[in-house]
Design a protein around this motif. Structure first.
Motif, PDB file in Angstrom:
ATOM      1  N   CYS A 163      -7.020   2.665  -3.272  1.00 44.72           N
ATOM      2  CA  CYS A 163      -8.384   2.173  -3.521  1.00 44.72           C
ATOM      3  C   CYS A 163      -8.834   1.179  -2.465  1.00 44.72           C
ATOM      4  O   CYS A 163     -10.013   1.148  -2.105  1.00 44.72           O
ATOM      5  N   GLN A 164      -7.909   0.367  -1.934  1.00 43.14           N
ATOM      6  CA  GLN A 164      -8.266  -0.560  -0.859  1.00 43.14           C
ATOM      7  C   GLN A 164      -8.719   0.208   0.371  1.00 43.14           C
ATOM      8  O   GLN A 164      -9.681  -0.168   1.037  1.00 43.14           O
ATOM      9  N   ASP A 165      -8.035   1.303   0.667  1.00 44.01           N
ATOM     10  CA  ASP A 165      -8.399   2.122   1.827  1.00 44.01           C
ATOM     11  C   ASP A 165      -9.758   2.796   1.630  1.00 44.01           C
ATOM     12  O   ASP A 165     -10.495   3.015   2.595  1.00 44.01           O
ATOM     13  N   LEU A 166     -10.085   3.145   0.398  1.00 45.86           N
ATOM     14  CA  LEU A 166     -11.325   3.876   0.123  1.00 45.86           C
ATOM     15  C   LEU A 166     -12.485   2.970  -0.259  1.00 45.86           C
ATOM     16  O   LEU A 166     -13.590   3.453  -0.471  1.00 45.86           O
ATOM     17  N   SER A 167     -12.238   1.686  -0.360  1.00 43.86           N
ATOM     18  CA  SER A 167     -13.265   0.745  -0.800  1.00 43.86           C
ATOM     19  C   SER A 167     -14.538   0.898   0.023  1.00 43.86           C
ATOM     20  O   SER A 167     -14.511   0.891   1.246  1.00 43.86           O
ATOM     21  N   GLY A 168     -15.633   1.068  -0.682  1.00 43.99           N
ATOM     22  CA  GLY A 168     -16.922   1.205  -0.026  1.00 43.99           C
ATOM     23  C   GLY A 168     -17.253   2.610   0.425  1.00 43.99           C
ATOM     24  O   GLY A 168     -18.322   2.854   0.964  1.00 43.99           O
ATOM     25  N   HIS A 169     -16.332   3.552   0.218  1.00 50.38           N
ATOM     26  CA  HIS A 169     -16.548   4.935   0.644  1.00 50.38           C
ATOM     27  C   HIS A 169     -16.243   5.920  -0.490  1.00 50.38           C
ATOM     28  O   HIS A 169     -15.490   6.869  -0.294  1.00 50.38           O
ATOM     29  N   PRO A 170     -16.811   5.714  -1.685  1.00 45.96           N
ATOM     30  CA  PRO A 170     -16.451   6.587  -2.815  1.00 45.96           C
ATOM     31  C   PRO A 170     -16.787   8.053  -2.583  1.00 45.96           C
ATOM     32  O   PRO A 170     -16.095   8.931  -3.093  1.00 45.96           O
ATOM     33  N   ASP A 171     -17.808   8.335  -1.775  1.00 46.17           N
ATOM     34  CA  ASP A 171     -18.185   9.731  -1.542  1.00 46.17           C
ATOM     35  C   ASP A 171     -17.194  10.453  -0.641  1.00 46.17           C
ATOM     36  O   ASP A 171     -17.152  11.680  -0.616  1.00 46.17           O
ATOM     37  N   ASP A 172     -16.396   9.683   0.112  1.00 48.42           N
ATOM     38  CA  ASP A 172     -15.416  10.287   1.019  1.00 48.42           C
ATOM     39  C   ASP A 172     -14.081  10.553   0.327  1.00 48.42           C
ATOM     40  O   ASP A 172     -13.174  11.108   0.938  1.00 48.42           O
ATOM     41  N   ALA A 173     -13.943  10.130  -0.915  1.00 48.18           N
ATOM     42  CA  ALA A 173     -12.654  10.187  -1.594  1.00 48.18           C
ATOM     43  C   ALA A 173     -12.413  11.556  -2.222  1.00 48.18           C
ATOM     44  O   ALA A 173     -13.173  11.996  -3.069  1.00 48.18           O
ATOM     45  N   ASP A 174     -11.358  12.210  -1.786  1.00 48.47           N
ATOM     46  CA  ASP A 174     -10.892  13.429  -2.447  1.00 48.47           C
ATOM     47  C   ASP A 174      -9.858  12.950  -3.460  1.00 48.47           C
ATOM     48  O   ASP A 174      -8.658  12.913  -3.177  1.00 48.47           O
ATOM     49  N   THR A 175     -10.347  12.541  -4.635  1.00 55.36           N
ATOM     50  CA  THR A 175      -9.469  11.898  -5.612  1.00 55.36           C
ATOM     51  C   THR A 175      -8.344  12.809  -6.076  1.00 55.36           C
ATOM     52  O   THR A 175      -7.248  12.327  -6.352  1.00 55.36           O
ATOM     53  N   ASP A 176      -8.594  14.106  -6.135  1.00 58.72           N
ATOM     54  CA  ASP A 176      -7.520  15.014  -6.550  1.00 58.72           C
ATOM     55  C   ASP A 176      -6.389  15.012  -5.522  1.00 58.72           C
ATOM     56  O   ASP A 176      -5.208  14.980  -5.881  1.00 58.72           O
ATOM     57  N   ALA A 177      -6.734  15.044  -4.238  1.00 56.82           N
ATOM     58  CA  ALA A 177      -5.710  15.029  -3.192  1.00 56.82           C
ATOM     59  C   ALA A 177      -4.955  13.702  -3.192  1.00 56.82           C
ATOM     60  O   ALA A 177      -3.721  13.676  -3.075  1.00 56.82           O
ATOM     61  N   PHE A 178      -5.679  12.599  -3.340  1.00 57.29           N
ATOM     62  CA  PHE A 178      -5.012  11.297  -3.384  1.00 57.29           C
ATOM     63  C   PHE A 178      -4.150  11.167  -4.632  1.00 57.29           C
ATOM     64  O   PHE A 178      -3.065  10.585  -4.584  1.00 57.29           O
ATOM     65  N   ALA A 179      -4.612  11.701  -5.753  1.00 59.58           N
ATOM     66  CA  ALA A 179      -3.808  11.666  -6.982  1.00 59.58           C
ATOM     67  C   ALA A 179      -2.493  12.399  -6.768  1.00 59.58           C
ATOM     68  O   ALA A 179      -1.423  11.927  -7.183  1.00 59.58           O
ATOM     69  N   THR A 180      -2.557  13.549  -6.113  1.00 60.76           N
ATOM     70  CA  THR A 180      -1.339  14.314  -5.826  1.00 60.76           C
ATOM     71  C   THR A 180      -0.384  13.500  -4.954  1.00 60.76           C
ATOM     72  O   THR A 180       0.817  13.432  -5.225  1.00 60.76           O
ATOM     73  N   GLN A 181      -0.925  12.844  -3.923  1.00 59.86           N
ATOM     74  CA  GLN A 181      -0.078  12.024  -3.043  1.00 59.86           C
ATOM     75  C   GLN A 181       0.567  10.877  -3.810  1.00 59.86           C
ATOM     76  O   GLN A 181       1.748  10.577  -3.613  1.00 59.86           O
ATOM     77  N   ILE A 182      -0.200  10.219  -4.666  1.00 66.24           N
ATOM     78  CA  ILE A 182       0.335   9.092  -5.431  1.00 66.24           C
ATOM     79  C   ILE A 182       1.460   9.555  -6.350  1.00 66.24           C
ATOM     80  O   ILE A 182       2.542   8.966  -6.376  1.00 66.24           O
ATOM     81  N   VAL A 183       1.209  10.622  -7.104  1.00 71.95           N
ATOM     82  CA  VAL A 183       2.217  11.106  -8.056  1.00 71.95           C
ATOM     83  C   VAL A 183       3.458  11.592  -7.311  1.00 71.95           C
ATOM     84  O   VAL A 183       4.594  11.284  -7.713  1.00 71.95           O
TER      85      VAL A 183
END
Length: 197
Positions: A163-183
């Motif tokens: 979230c720190q990396d994506l702060s201020g850029h919510p439209d650029d976030a591929d949350t599904d891809a980041f979720a996969t990386q986190i898990v």
């Protein structure tokens, strides 16, 4: 302590409040010292409308934090952590939580007086996540020698960093891809060797 109570509103008033909260998030995320006038302009409403709903800037920020915390709680609940297979619930809760935390970064990190409603809501989210992590361990997805609460804290740290990396850029976030990386990062560190990702 000034306790902020959000009372049920008529549908049009609720929409106005939501518009103000969303505009405040966008504005304060870009400019943390923005004035109530700047927030009103971003919301497309009169300054008096903002002041009628929120007597002070502190009251507005508190309401934002409560709103964001409720969205986070709903995001975790939508993953059905008690009934969905735990690995599926973990992926879904992660993607859902990232969407909220990236979109409401300012509100989620606002410093409020201790014992506020947002903290109580977040404590409920922690309880739900601890339940999910216990289920992950019971299912053999987390190693038996790993403390599930510690694993949840590591998981939270991973989410925070993304979230720190994506702060201020919510439209650029591929949350599904980041979720996969986190898990995957979490489970390769504390998961059992046979866990299929």
């Amino acid at each position: 302590m000034n306790e902020v109570v959000i009372r049920p509103l008529r549908a049009d008033a609720e929409r106005t409040v939501q518009t103000i909260l969303e505009a405040a998030e966008r504005t304060l995320n870009r400019k943390p010292n923005a004035t109530m006038e700047e927030i009103a302009a971003a919301a497309g409403v009169a300054r008096t409308t903002v002041h009628r709903r929120f007597a002070t800037r502190e009251a507005l920020i508190t309401a934002m934090a409560i709103w964001a915390s409720r969205q986070l709680a709903n995001a975790v609940e939508d993953a059905r952590p008690e009934s969905t297979p735990p690995i599926v619930a973990l992926y879904q809760a992660t993607a859902n939580a990232l969407r909220v935390k990236v979109s409401w970064g300012f509100a989620m990190n606002a410093a409020l007086a201790p014992g506020n409603e947002a903290d109580r809501i977040k404590a409920g989210v922690v309880e739900r996540c601890d339940l999910l992590f216990a289920r992950l361990q019971e299912a053999g997805i987390l190693r038996a020698d790993v403390d599930p609460v510690w694993a949840r804290r590591v998981y939270y740290a991973l989410i925070h960093e993304v979230c720190q990396d994506l702060s201020g850029h919510p439209d650029d976030a591929d949350t599904d891809a980041f979720a996969t990386q986190i898990v995957e990062t979490l489970l390769r560190g504390v998961g059992t060797p046979n866990t299929q990702l």
